[in-house]
Design a protein around this motif. Structure first.
Motif, PDB file in Angstrom:
ATOM      1  N   SER A  58      17.165  -5.287  55.444  1.00  0.00           N
ATOM      2  CA  SER A  58      16.537  -5.842  54.238  1.00  0.00           C
ATOM      3  C   SER A  58      16.452  -7.353  54.353  1.00  0.00           C
ATOM      4  O   SER A  58      17.295  -8.001  54.981  1.00  0.00           O
ATOM      5  CB  SER A  58      17.330  -5.462  52.987  1.00  0.00           C
ATOM      6  OG  SER A  58      18.618  -6.084  53.006  1.00  0.00           O
TER       7      SER A  58
ATOM      8  N   ARG B 212      11.251  -5.481  54.320  1.00  0.00           N
ATOM      9  CA  ARG B 212      12.220  -4.543  54.888  1.00  0.00           C
ATOM     10  C   ARG B 212      11.722  -4.120  56.259  1.00  0.00           C
ATOM     11  O   ARG B 212      10.539  -4.211  56.565  1.00  0.00           O
ATOM     12  CB  ARG B 212      12.410  -3.343  53.975  1.00  0.00           C
ATOM     13  CG  ARG B 212      11.133  -2.575  53.690  1.00  0.00           C
ATOM     14  CD  ARG B 212      11.328  -1.556  52.591  1.00  0.00           C
ATOM     15  NE  ARG B 212      10.185  -0.665  52.479  1.00  0.00           N
ATOM     16  CZ  ARG B 212      10.074   0.309  51.593  1.00  0.00           C
ATOM     17  NH1 ARG B 212      11.056   0.508  50.727  1.00  0.00           N
ATOM     18  NH2 ARG B 212       9.016   1.088  51.556  1.00  0.00           N
TER      19      ARG B 212
ATOM     20  N   ALA C 239      18.722  -2.777  51.054  1.00  0.00           N
ATOM     21  CA  ALA C 239      18.879  -2.112  52.346  1.00  0.00           C
ATOM     22  C   ALA C 239      19.311  -0.658  52.176  1.00  0.00           C
ATOM     23  O   ALA C 239      18.774   0.245  52.829  1.00  0.00           O
ATOM     24  CB  ALA C 239      19.894  -2.867  53.196  1.00  0.00           C
TER      25      ALA C 239
ATOM     26  N   TYR D  67      16.450   1.546  50.939  1.00  0.00           N
ATOM     27  CA  TYR D  67      15.473   1.844  51.980  1.00  0.00           C
ATOM     28  C   TYR D  67      16.051   2.827  53.006  1.00  0.00           C
ATOM     29  O   TYR D  67      15.356   3.728  53.482  1.00  0.00           O
ATOM     30  CB  TYR D  67      15.034   0.551  52.663  1.00  0.00           C
ATOM     31  CG  TYR D  67      13.893   0.720  53.646  1.00  0.00           C
ATOM     32  CD1 TYR D  67      12.848   1.603  53.396  1.00  0.00           C
ATOM     33  CD2 TYR D  67      13.870  -0.008  54.835  1.00  0.00           C
ATOM     34  CE1 TYR D  67      11.809   1.756  54.285  1.00  0.00           C
ATOM     35  CE2 TYR D  67      12.823   0.131  55.741  1.00  0.00           C
ATOM     36  CZ  TYR D  67      11.801   1.020  55.463  1.00  0.00           C
ATOM     37  OH  TYR D  67      10.769   1.168  56.360  1.00  0.00           O
TER      38      TYR D  67
END
Length: 576
Positions: free
Chosen positions: A393, A409, A511, A514
């Motif tokens: 991220s 990202r 992060a 994702y």
């Protein structure tokens, strides 16, 4: 460069208009314009100020570009300053606009608060108070059920999400509402944002009275407070102050300077009504006066924008070339002394002072770390499950607030090595910056989620690419701030530490989110198991983290997952 070197270089320059650059290595230290390049550069052999004297001493060479006219030199100078951000120039930095509300151009429009609206969206604002805007948008969603989700969450659903369950969306994604009814609700939202307050205020007042009659006093009080925000939302806004100016479009500037931090507040009046307000941060170096700062700001800001019919200023710019350019472009420059135009300038000055008058956490952080500034911070973290579905991220904070339009990202090579993953992530960011493939400005500071090891890995990547941006780490356990030179143990209630913690935590959240998305998208051996569909596969992976985690789970643990009965648990256990 010494005096002789400057004079020798000046003698090689033409006596024509143009732009000159003092450079050191790959860095541009200063950009200037000249009517006569030879005479102007020769004057630097005897600099008048200490700041310019230091710049000349640091410079290794002088480059130049010839232009046909003085106006071309003026605009080229502005563009080069914005491009290279030279340390010794007065330069416009990132302008932080006020929040807007957009209704997107989808078949089922989405409502959201943004600073970077879509090109095809219907946009309302700008507004001065983001908190009030978010309160109103939430009330609009609760009343009319307009979706606020991303396309990723909207597409391909087979049942409503949590927004539907809590009553802030009518779930058009799964046809819980027909298209015509949904668009009617969207039109009601549009009418409110256009100024028809009663569209939202009336149903909220009815809900408040119902809650009170049913003795739900806490809910009634909450509705009362939010209704007050809704009813005042359109008051004191665009038409609050009017100008007597006959021009179609007028820009009003106010300037506040405090140390090396300066702010230019810009108001825009169209046909006598105030329609826009923004504040722009300016790196003013050692400039202490308004007139030269305006001389630098005006061409940099308006070089790539339409000029207004008139500009109202607190002081007249001291650069005659700038004034001549504005005159040729048909823009009248006025410094009003009284009347409504003077009131507008005074309002712009108050807006500017609101920003520079605050010794904020960004300035304290920069001071504590010995940096020129820490206004723009990018935070980095990596997330994976035992080396699988590895992602990174890159979040951005501007003036202490999350700048979500600048979030990025990256999927990374699967490897169970946090240092290697961080090295890859930072190298990716650095290469994009150095090669000009990243449309964001370089940050003032990079924050790495982790301690000395992660910071060393990040710095190795930065050094390999040659991207010279300060980087520090923030270790989670003891909240120590790690720099290349030392480690800081700041007080837990220090504002500048809390700023770093916000950036670090947001990088971690982004992060992890994702990673979960990527992990759930990956095809696994669970896909081949009878009785395990896509939704159950997601629940199993979320519960146990990976296929290996599912394999290690007992049948009783598998049975705790919603949708897994005894026979399915036995099948999963046997097949894996």
């Amino acid at each position: 460069m010494n005096t002789d070197a400057v004079r020798e270089r000046a003698s090689d320059l033409p006596d024509k208009p143009g732009v000159y650059q003092f450079e050191r290595g790959d860095a541009v230290l200063y950009v200037g314009k000249a009517v006569d390049l030879r005479d102007r550069v020769r004057s630097y052999a005897d600099p008048r100020g200490e700041r310019i004297r230091r710049m000349v001493a640091r410079a290794e060479r002088i480059d130049f570009s010839v232009t046909e006219t003085e106006t071309q030199a003026l605009l080229l100078e502005a563009n080069l300053i914005k491009r290279f951000q030279p340390k010794y120039n007065v330069r416009l930095k990132d302008d932080k606009s006020y929040p807007l509300v957009q209704l997107t151009d989808h078949e089922y429009p989405r409502i959201e608060v943004t600073r970077d609206p879509d090109d095809a969206a219907t946009v309302f604002g700008p507004y001065t108070d983001k908190g009030r805007v978010e309160t109103v948008v939430k009330a609009l969603r609760e009343t009319f059920g307009v979706r606020g989700c991303s396309d990723y969450k909207f597409d391909g659903r087979d049942r409503p999400c949590l927004d539907y369950e809590v009553g802030i969306c009518t779930a058009p994604c799964v046809d819980e509402i027909d298209a015509d009814s949904y668009l009617t609700d969207v039109d009601s939202v549009r009418r409110f944002l256009d100024g028809e307050t009663g569209v939202l205020a009336e149903p909220m007042e009815q809900a408040m009275q119902t809650a009170a009659s049913e003795q739900e006093f806490e809910r009634a009080a909450n509705l009362r407070d939010r209704l007050s925000v809704v009813e005042s939302f359109h008051e004191g806004g665009a038409a609050a102050i009017q100008s007597d100016a006959p021009e179609e479009r007028v820009a009003v500037l106010g300037v506040s300077i405090e140390g090396s931090d300066a702010t230019v507040a810009r108001l825009v009046s169209e046909r006598g009504k105030l329609v826009d307000r923004e504040r722009h941060r300016v790196a003013a170096s050692e400039v202490r006066e308004v007139a030269p700062l305006l001389s630098a700001f005006l061409p940099q800001f308006f070089a790539e924008r339409d000029l207004p019919d008139a500009v109202l200023l607190p002081e007249r710019p001291d650069d005659e070339d700038v004034l001549a350019w504005l005159d040729r472009e048909g823009t009248d420059v006025r410094v009003p002394g009284a009347g409504r135009e003077a009131t507008l300038v005074d309002l712009a000055l108050k807006n500017a002072r609101r920003q520079t008058g605050r010794r904020d956490e960004c300035a304290r952080l920069a001071e504590a770390l010995g940096l020129d500034a820490a206004d723009r911070i990018e935070g980095f973290d990596v997330s994976h499950a035992q080396g699988k579905a590895v992602v990174g991220s890159d979040v951005c904070f501007l003036d202490g607030d999350a700048e979500k339009s600048d979030y990025r990202r990256k999927k990374l090579t699967d490897e169970n090595d946090d240092y290697a993953n961080m090295r890859r992530l930072l190298r990716w960011r650095a290469e994009r910056a150095v090669e000009g493939r990243d449309d964001r400005p370089d940050p003032d500071l990079l924050l790495i989620d982790g301690g000395e090891g992660q910071l060393d890995a990040a710095r190795e990547a930065l050094d390999a690419v040659g991207w010279e941006v300060p980087a520090i780490g923030l270790a989670k356990d003891e909240e120590l701030v790690v720099t290349p030179d030392r480690t800081y143990d700041w007080a837990s209630d220090a504002d500048h530490l809390r700023l770093l913690q916000r950036v670090r935590d947001e990088a971690h959240r982004f992060a992890v989110a994702y990673h979960q998305q990527v992990r759930d998208e990956v095809s696994t051996t669970l896909d081949d198991l009878p009785g395990v569909g896509p939704e159950l596969r997601k629940r199993l992976l979320r519960r146990f983290g990976s296929v290996e985690g599912v394999r290690a789970a007992s049948e009783s643990e598998l049975g705790d997952v919603k949708g897994v009965g005894p026979s399915t648990a036995a099948t999963i256990s046997a097949r894996l």
